[in-house]
Design an enzyme around this catalytic site. Structure first.
Site, PDB file in Angstrom:
ATOM      1  CG  HIS A 141      -1.621   0.844   1.258  1.00 14.02           C
ATOM      2  ND1 HIS A 141      -2.991   0.913   1.402  1.00 14.02           N
ATOM      3  CD2 HIS A 141      -1.482   2.476   1.508  1.00 14.02           C
ATOM      4  CE1 HIS A 141      -3.809   2.347   1.443  1.00 14.02           C
ATOM      5  NE2 HIS A 141      -2.687   2.775   1.387  1.00 14.02           N
ATOM      6  CD  GLU A 142       1.081   3.798   3.988  1.00 16.38           C
ATOM      7  OE1 GLU A 142       1.314   4.438   3.060  1.00 16.38           O
ATOM      8  OE2 GLU A 142       0.298   2.993   4.209  1.00 16.38           O
ATOM      9  CG  HIS A 145       0.231   6.524  -0.236  1.00 15.25           C
ATOM     10  ND1 HIS A 145      -0.604   6.210  -1.107  1.00 15.25           N
ATOM     11  CD2 HIS A 145      -0.155   5.867   0.281  1.00 15.25           C
ATOM     12  CE1 HIS A 145      -1.896   6.148  -1.378  1.00 15.25           C
ATOM     13  NE2 HIS A 145      -1.589   5.780   0.496  1.00 15.25           N
TER      14      HIS A 145
END
Length: 241
Positions: A141-142, A145
């Site tokens: 997820h990060e 980003h």
């Protein structure tokens, strides 16, 4: 600054710079505290501050072992996880460098499991992970980003940009795949399960952003960018899992 820097998902980057919590005398954890919590749950008269304090301080007692487990899983995932290795390579192609020194395991007091800052790297909330699979989803997820920030000019105060970040990260990280929803979150809807999960998680993440008034406002911003952001699977050719 008057307010702490925040990651795209609302997690405070201050946690990266926090030292381990002070050690607490284990005698504090006595049967009376445990019994009070259990009794409150059984009678319906829960003492929420007591519970929060108890589990926060229990985390503090176990902080060394919790962070060590996070570090061990982090190194394993960087070496062996297909999705983490792929995203790390894609970030590298854009000039980024994510490694064991800027992917940091810390104890967190918020409800997020991680955060990202272009200036500091990735924050992993060691005390929020259920298992290595949960940590893998958070790292992915990060990393999505990170890729988005390197690929495009993301404006921190642009709510549409932030909503798009959250839609893409929840779609591509694997955290909304059916098995994860079914077995860990009791979400049993089969029809359009992925879309429902991504909408829910993106909306909840947007609630932590400055400028969002309430859940209705957060949902409205997510809907405004939904079509283009949900369909954009870059750097994958399609939704990985």
């Amino acid at each position: 600054m008057s307010t702490p820097e925040q990651a795209p998902d609302g997690a405070s980057i201050e946690a990266i710079h926090q030292p381990p919590p002070e050690k607490i005398d284990p005698i504090y954890y006595n049967w009376s505290s445990t019994f009070s919590i259990l009794l409150g749950r059984m009678t319906g008269n829960r003492d929420v501050p007591l519970e929060r304090s108890y589990f926060t301080e229990m985390d503090a007692l176990k902080s060394d072992s919790i962070c060590k487990k996070c570090e061990t899983n982090k190194e394993y995932l960087l070496q062996y996880s297909p999705i983490v290795r792929f995203l790390n390579d894609e970030v590298s192609k854009l000039g980024g460098d994510l490694n064991k020194d800027n992917i940091l395991c810390r104890m967190c007091t918020n409800e997020q499991s991680g955060g990202f800052s272009l200036n500091h790297g990735i924050l992993l909330c060691a005390n929020k992970f259920r298992n290595r699979g949960h940590q893998e989803d958070t790292m992915a997820h990060e990393m999505v980003h990170a890729w988005d920030h390197l690929k495009w000019k993301v404006e921190d105060d642009n709510l549409r940009h932030q909503a798009c970040l959250e839609i893409r990260a929840s779609t591509l990280s694997g955290e909304c795949r059916f098995s994860r929803e079914f077995f860990t979150r009791n979400q049993w809807t089969i029809t359009e399960q992925l879309q429902a999960c991504v909408r829910r998680r993106a909306t909840l993440s947007m609630l932590a952003r400055p400028g969002i008034k309430d859940q209705e406002h957060a949902g409205k911003v997510v809907n405004e960018v939904w079509d283009s952001c949900f369909k954009d699977t870059r750097p994958f050719d399609e939704i990985y899992r």
